[in-house]
Write a protein that holds these residues in place. Structure first.
Motif, PDB file in Angstrom:
ATOM      1  N   ASP A   1      47.233 -29.806  96.598  1.00 20.21           N
ATOM      2  CA  ASP A   1      46.502 -28.582  96.947  1.00 20.21           C
ATOM      3  C   ASP A   1      47.188 -27.813  98.077  1.00 20.21           C
ATOM      4  O   ASP A   1      47.163 -26.581  98.106  1.00 20.21           O
ATOM      5  N   MET A   2      47.794 -28.535  99.023  1.00 21.57           N
ATOM      6  CA  MET A   2      48.491 -27.862 100.126  1.00 21.57           C
ATOM      7  C   MET A   2      49.755 -27.169  99.642  1.00 21.57           C
ATOM      8  O   MET A   2      50.216 -26.193 100.244  1.00 21.57           O
ATOM      9  N   LEU A   3      50.322 -27.646  98.525  1.00 21.03           N
ATOM     10  CA  LEU A   3      51.507 -27.013  97.942  1.00 21.03           C
ATOM     11  C   LEU A   3      51.148 -25.837  97.040  1.00 21.03           C
ATOM     12  O   LEU A   3      52.030 -25.112  96.579  1.00 21.03           O
ATOM     13  N   THR A   4      49.852 -25.651  96.792  1.00 28.80           N
ATOM     14  CA  THR A   4      49.391 -24.676  95.803  1.00 28.80           C
ATOM     15  C   THR A   4      48.769 -23.450  96.469  1.00 28.80           C
ATOM     16  O   THR A   4      48.043 -23.570  97.456  1.00 28.80           O
ATOM     17  N   ILE A   5      49.074 -22.276  95.920  1.00 24.76           N
ATOM     18  CA  ILE A   5      48.424 -21.036  96.379  1.00 24.76           C
ATOM     19  C   ILE A   5      47.930 -20.251  95.159  1.00 24.76           C
ATOM     20  O   ILE A   5      48.471 -20.382  94.052  1.00 24.76           O
ATOM     21  N   TYR A   6      46.891 -19.461  95.386  1.00 17.16           N
ATOM     22  CA  TYR A   6      46.382 -18.529  94.371  1.00 17.16           C
ATOM     23  C   TYR A   6      46.582 -17.118  94.892  1.00 17.16           C
ATOM     24  O   TYR A   6      46.324 -16.847  96.071  1.00 17.16           O
ATOM     25  N   ALA A   7      47.080 -16.242  94.024  1.00 19.19           N
ATOM     26  CA  ALA A   7      47.343 -14.853  94.416  1.00 19.19           C
ATOM     27  C   ALA A   7      46.728 -13.910  93.390  1.00 19.19           C
ATOM     28  O   ALA A   7      46.774 -14.161  92.187  1.00 19.19           O
ATOM     29  N   GLY A   8      46.172 -12.798  93.878  1.00 12.95           N
ATOM     30  CA  GLY A   8      45.574 -11.803  92.989  1.00 12.95           C
ATOM     31  C   GLY A   8      44.530 -10.987  93.745  1.00 12.95           C
ATOM     32  O   GLY A   8      44.387 -11.149  94.976  1.00 12.95           O
ATOM     33  N   PRO A   9      43.780 -10.142  93.055  1.00  7.25           N
ATOM     34  CA  PRO A   9      43.871  -9.891  91.608  1.00  7.25           C
ATOM     35  C   PRO A   9      45.003  -8.919  91.267  1.00  7.25           C
ATOM     36  O   PRO A   9      45.414  -8.119  92.095  1.00  7.25           O
ATOM     37  N   PHE A  10      45.495  -9.015  90.013  1.00  5.35           N
ATOM     38  CA  PHE A  10      46.527  -8.117  89.520  1.00  5.35           C
ATOM     39  C   PHE A  10      45.946  -7.251  88.400  1.00  5.35           C
ATOM     40  O   PHE A  10      44.882  -7.559  87.841  1.00  5.35           O
ATOM     41  N   GLU A  11      46.680  -6.202  88.081  1.00  7.66           N
ATOM     42  CA  GLU A  11      46.294  -5.372  86.936  1.00  7.66           C
ATOM     43  C   GLU A  11      46.513  -6.172  85.645  1.00  7.66           C
ATOM     44  O   GLU A  11      47.298  -7.110  85.605  1.00  7.66           O
TER      45      GLU A  11
ATOM     46  N   THR B   1      39.079 -15.305  85.337  1.00  3.23           N
ATOM     47  CA  THR B   1      38.492 -14.341  86.276  1.00  3.23           C
ATOM     48  C   THR B   1      38.448 -12.948  85.657  1.00  3.23           C
ATOM     49  O   THR B   1      39.088 -12.675  84.630  1.00  3.23           O
ATOM     50  N   TYR B   2      37.704 -12.041  86.299  1.00  3.27           N
ATOM     51  CA  TYR B   2      37.560 -10.670  85.802  1.00  3.27           C
ATOM     52  C   TYR B   2      38.916  -9.987  85.718  1.00  3.27           C
ATOM     53  O   TYR B   2      39.225  -9.298  84.745  1.00  3.27           O
ATOM     54  N   GLN B   3      39.742 -10.167  86.768  1.00  2.32           N
ATOM     55  CA  GLN B   3      41.121  -9.687  86.749  1.00  2.32           C
ATOM     56  C   GLN B   3      42.034 -10.907  86.890  1.00  2.32           C
ATOM     57  O   GLN B   3      41.656 -11.908  87.501  1.00  2.32           O
ATOM     58  N   PRO B   4      43.245 -10.825  86.354  1.00  4.71           N
ATOM     59  CA  PRO B   4      44.123 -12.005  86.377  1.00  4.71           C
ATOM     60  C   PRO B   4      44.605 -12.385  87.784  1.00  4.71           C
ATOM     61  O   PRO B   4      44.845 -11.520  88.631  1.00  4.71           O
ATOM     62  N   TYR B   5      44.721 -13.669  87.993  1.00  4.63           N
ATOM     63  CA  TYR B   5      45.330 -14.242  89.197  1.00  4.63           C
ATOM     64  C   TYR B   5      46.505 -15.120  88.752  1.00  4.63           C
ATOM     65  O   TYR B   5      46.640 -15.443  87.563  1.00  4.63           O
TER      66      TYR B   5
ATOM     67  N   ALA C   1      53.693  -6.308  92.636  1.00  7.06           N
ATOM     68  CA  ALA C   1      53.535  -5.878  91.233  1.00  7.06           C
ATOM     69  C   ALA C   1      52.490  -4.777  91.108  1.00  7.06           C
ATOM     70  O   ALA C   1      51.687  -4.763  90.160  1.00  7.06           O
ATOM     71  N   GLY C   2      52.473  -3.876  92.093  1.00  6.19           N
ATOM     72  CA  GLY C   2      51.586  -2.725  92.035  1.00  6.19           C
ATOM     73  C   GLY C   2      50.163  -2.983  92.466  1.00  6.19           C
ATOM     74  O   GLY C   2      49.311  -2.090  92.357  1.00  6.19           O
ATOM     75  N   SER C   3      49.853  -4.161  92.967  1.00  2.00           N
ATOM     76  CA  SER C   3      48.489  -4.478  93.398  1.00  2.00           C
ATOM     77  C   SER C   3      48.485  -5.036  94.811  1.00  2.00           C
ATOM     78  O   SER C   3      49.393  -5.776  95.210  1.00  2.00           O
ATOM     79  N   CYS C   4      47.437  -4.654  95.556  1.00  2.00           N
ATOM     80  CA  CYS C   4      47.240  -5.233  96.893  1.00  2.00           C
ATOM     81  C   CYS C   4      46.501  -6.556  96.683  1.00  2.00           C
ATOM     82  O   CYS C   4      45.362  -6.566  96.210  1.00  2.00           O
ATOM     83  N   ILE C   5      47.146  -7.651  97.021  1.00  2.00           N
ATOM     84  CA  ILE C   5      46.626  -8.960  96.634  1.00  2.00           C
ATOM     85  C   ILE C   5      46.179  -9.796  97.829  1.00  2.00           C
ATOM     86  O   ILE C   5      46.543  -9.546  98.976  1.00  2.00           O
ATOM     87  N   LYS C   6      45.394 -10.806  97.503  1.00  2.00           N
ATOM     88  CA  LYS C   6      44.986 -11.813  98.475  1.00  2.00           C
ATOM     89  C   LYS C   6      45.673 -13.123  98.091  1.00  2.00           C
ATOM     90  O   LYS C   6      45.732 -13.480  96.919  1.00  2.00           O
ATOM     91  N   VAL C   7      46.206 -13.814  99.106  1.00  2.00           N
ATOM     92  CA  VAL C   7      46.873 -15.097  98.873  1.00  2.00           C
ATOM     93  C   VAL C   7      46.114 -16.177  99.634  1.00  2.00           C
ATOM     94  O   VAL C   7      45.876 -16.055 100.836  1.00  2.00           O
ATOM     95  N   GLN C   8      45.715 -17.219  98.922  1.00  2.00           N
ATOM     96  CA  GLN C   8      44.937 -18.273  99.571  1.00  2.00           C
ATOM     97  C   GLN C   8      45.206 -19.616  98.899  1.00  2.00           C
ATOM     98  O   GLN C   8      45.718 -19.682  97.784  1.00  2.00           O
TER      99      GLN C   8
END
Length: 757
Positions: free
Chosen positions: A490-500, A527-531, A555-562
């Protein structure tokens, strides 16, 4: 004291020395960071044997590290954490606060089924040629040839002819070399001079002197003083009350107890006055390692004979008083049945030894062949202990069940032959060498107390702590492994999004790839939009992605990384902070965004302008052997590493924009993470909130025990003398239920109480 560590055949990293001509430190140098240093038990044995014996008994410098000025080592202390592995170190990383803040040098240790036997050798190949009937035997086999006498250290030092006692008193230079208190010396301010200034002759009177000491807040202080004249008559045998608070009465050796000193009124100043009155102006004091007695008495005497130096040996080694008394005089002193030593007995023995030497002459003493007698005695003693401690049935069963093999000689036997007494303490079976019986009822606390008393008296110690059998069950270890594996994943893993909906996955991979090597990348469509879910190969890459790309436009989107939100990840920030503060990561930074086409030479040229840069580590893929798109830079100074971070962030190397941060993971942790990435089971994390589960009572208790164990090691480490080599070993597990690699941490203690670097 310096210990330099070299990587022989790194399996996952190339290392380039940037600063080859840097001045070598007098302390520990060349850390293991960035190199997957996996040490076999043969290599560990190699290190311990050389650290304990120096160049004696064919001991050589270990092939994977180097100890400079080995003879200046105050001692070697090995702390074994029974049935523990790297798994325990990672699972309880936060609880091992002392270990990770003190020991800079670490290495992976291959597990062994019989760890202690492989640690110090499986048994001595040395066997006594003769069974000694008595140490004073003068059989033809023990008497050296006349040609051999010329090589005897006693003959080389004094010649063969008899001399008067003045030929054997220490010169001023010899006194300085052997730490005798000298008149006018800065360290002897306030010492009392005996005022025995009359010129010595060969008929000057001899006096034997010996003291017993206890450990106080001030250091070693006298608790008993004995003085005997040339006829062996006791002139002084007095108890002395120390000035400072007593920390350790050392009763086993001094024979002094708290109760004995309660009624005592005599102080050191009283003894100093009495000695000045008793000693005539041409007195010659005799003692065994008399410098320690005079230092404790805080007295200066100009004319001394030291029997530990008089009976000379090769390479500066010394015979013990007990051995000399038996071998030369035929007397038994310091008997184990007695509580502590008798200073009057020791003073009389030293005096008689000096008288024997003077009356008989060097040639007669050399003919005793003391080295041969000592070797025969020690080997017979070790052989006898082994025969007693190992039941005959066990020996037969072992021979039937095991194929014959060549075992390494037990260097603990060699230590005993050279007059050094190794110390082995532990709760589990430790009698592979036949030198120690197991005591399963002893607690870690009792072992610690015994170690605090006995380690200072031994040059080589193995101290074994254990969590207890209830905490090393296979099902519990399996549960711990799964929790550690899951958390590190889990510490090696991140989730980023949302993207178009129509975002470019290639652009995302390229941007996040600039943070470090990616293990896997998948699109989350629930999810509603892809991550995207990205699992990195190194912790630094995942952390760099969170720090540099959260809130960025990708990629054209302001994303959150967590990172994944799980119960186990709630203390992730604490882990990251503690990893950054780990002493192994001091002065080391991580650099990502390198083009894989860059060579070591290219990087050396690019980074050579950075101040105090010492080494560059370029990781390789463990399977393909190709260089990764990241590297580690190690600096001589921590501040230089911080300065380099500001310079490198945003730096462009051959069209590649670099990103950097403080290092988090070392070589042995790299291998662990690689194994996690390639193991079966859960890959990546789960963004859903996990149901918080109460830790089991056993795991809560285990955390407390590990924390207490870390405190025990801290207390023992702080009690060690400076220039003591200390090695902490997690042996690993190698059983039918599976295998877990071990871990080693080592360093030489310096003045600050930390492993020197």
């Amino acid at each position: 004291m310096a210990l330099e560590v070299h990587q022989l055949n790194p399996t996952w990293a190339s290392s380039v020395k940037i600063n080859e001509d840097k001045e070598k430190s007098s302390h520990l140098s060349a850390a293991l960071f960035g190199e997957d240093c996996e040490i076999s038990h043969d290599q560990l044995y190699e290190l311990l044997k050389y650290a304990a014996l120096g160049k004696c008994h064919n001991a050589t410098q270990p092939s994977w590290c180097r100890i400079y000025h080995q003879r200046h080592l105050a001692g070697v202390v090995v702390i074994v954490l029974h049935e523990m592995s790297q798994l325990h170190f990672y699972k309880f990383y936060l609880q091992f606060k002392h270990l990770r803040k003190v020991f800079r040098h670490r290495f992976t240790l291959t597990p062994s089924a019989n760890f202690l036997a492989s640690l110090y050798g499986e048994g001595a190949n040395l066997k006594p040629q003769n069974t000694a009937q008595g140490l004073t035997s003068t059989s033809s086999q023990c008497i050296p040839k006349s040609s051999d006498l010329q090589c005897d250290p006693i003959i080389r030092k004094y010649g063969e002819k008899k001399r008067g006692l003045t030929s054997y008193t220490l010169t001023l230079e010899e006194q300085k070399k052997n730490d005798y208190p000298i008149k006018g010396s800065p360290g002897c301010k306030g010492y009392i001079y005996t005022e025995c200034d009359q010129q010595r002759t060969d008929s000057s009177p001899l006096f034997g002197l010996d003291c017993e000491m206890c450990l106080t807040a001030k250091g070693n202080e006298v608790t008993r003083v004995s003085l005997v004249d040339a006829e062996g008559q006791c002139l002084l045998n007095e108890l002395v009350k120390p000035e400072s608070t007593v920390l350790n009465y050392r009763t086993r050796f001094s024979g002094i107890t708290k109760k004995m000193l309660l009624p005592v009124k005599t102080r050191l100043s009283d003894i100093q006055t009495r000695l000045k009155k008793i000693l005539p102006h041409d007195a010659v004091l005799v003692g065994h390692s008399l410098n320690a007695d005079l230092q404790a008495l805080e007295m200066i005497h100009p004319s001394v004979i030291d029997t530990s130096l008089l009976f000379a040996r090769n390479e500066g080694r010394r015979f013990k008083l007990k051995f000399l008394a038996k071998a030369v005089l035929g007397k038994e002193i310091q008997c184990e049945q007695k509580l502590g030593h008798d200073p009057a007995e020791d003073a009389r023995a030293a005096l008689e030894l000096a008288q024997f030497f003077i009356e008989q002459g060097p040639a007669k003493v050399a003919e005793l062949n003391l080295e041969m007698l000592l070797t025969t005695e020690k080997l017979a003693e070790v052989s006898q202990k082994k025969a007693v401690l190992q039941p005959q049935g066990c020996r037969v069963q072992k021979q039937l069940n095991e194929p014959p093999h060549l075992s390494k000689p037990c260097f603990l036997d060699c230590l005993q032959v050279t007059g050094q007494k190794p110390l082995l303490l532990g709760r589990q079976e430790m009698d592979s060498s036949g030198l120690c019986q197991s005591n399963l009822s002893t607690s870690n606390k009792q072992i610690l107390q015994r170690a605090l008393e006995d380690v200072p008296l031994s040059t080589f110690s193995i101290i074994q702590f254990s969590l207890g059998p209830e905490y090393i069950a296979s099902h519990l270890l399996a549960g711990l492994y799964e929790k550690v594996r899951s958390k590190l994943t889990d510490m090696l893993t991140i989730y980023a999004g949302p993207f178009e909906e129509s975002f470019c996955l290639k652009s995302v991979k390229k941007e996040f790839g600039r943070c470090g090597p990616i293990q896997s990348l998948t699109v989350v469509t629930e999810t509603y939009q892809p991550y995207v879910c990205i699992q990195y190969e190194v912790l630094e890459a995942a952390q760099l992605a969170v720090e540099s790309l959260n809130g960025a436009e990708v990629a054209g989107s302001c994303i959150k990384v967590q990172r994944p939100i799980t119960a186990a990840m709630l203390d992730c920030d604490v882990w990251i902070k503690e990893l950054e503060l780990d002493v192994e990561n001091e002065g080391v930074i991580y650099v990502a965004g390198l083009k894989e086409s860059l060579t070591e030479t290219d990087l050396q040229e690019e980074f050579s302008q950075l101040k105090d840069l010492e080494t560059l580590f370029l990781p390789k893929d463990l399977q393909s052997g190709k260089h990764r798109n990241c590297c580690f830079l190690k600096f001589q100074k921590s501040q230089s590493a911080l300065d380099a971070l500001e310079v490198i962030n945003g730096w462009t190397v051959k069209g590649s924009k670099l990103r950097s941060r403080n290092a988090l993971a070392s070589g042995h942790l790299w291998r662990w993470l690689w194994q996690v990435n390639h193991s079966n089971g859960k890959q990546g994390g789960n963004i859903l909130h996990e149901k918080m589960e109460q830790l089991s009572d056993s795991e809560q208790d285990l955390r407390k025990k590990v924390k207490k164990l870390d405190h025990h090691i801290k207390k023992l480490y702080r009690s060690l003398q400076n220039n003591t080599l200390c090695i902490v070993l997690f042996p690993g597990v190698n059983s039918m239920h599976g295998s877990q690699s071990g871990l080693g941490l080592m360093g030489i203690k310096d003045d600050g109480g930390r492993s020197a670097c």
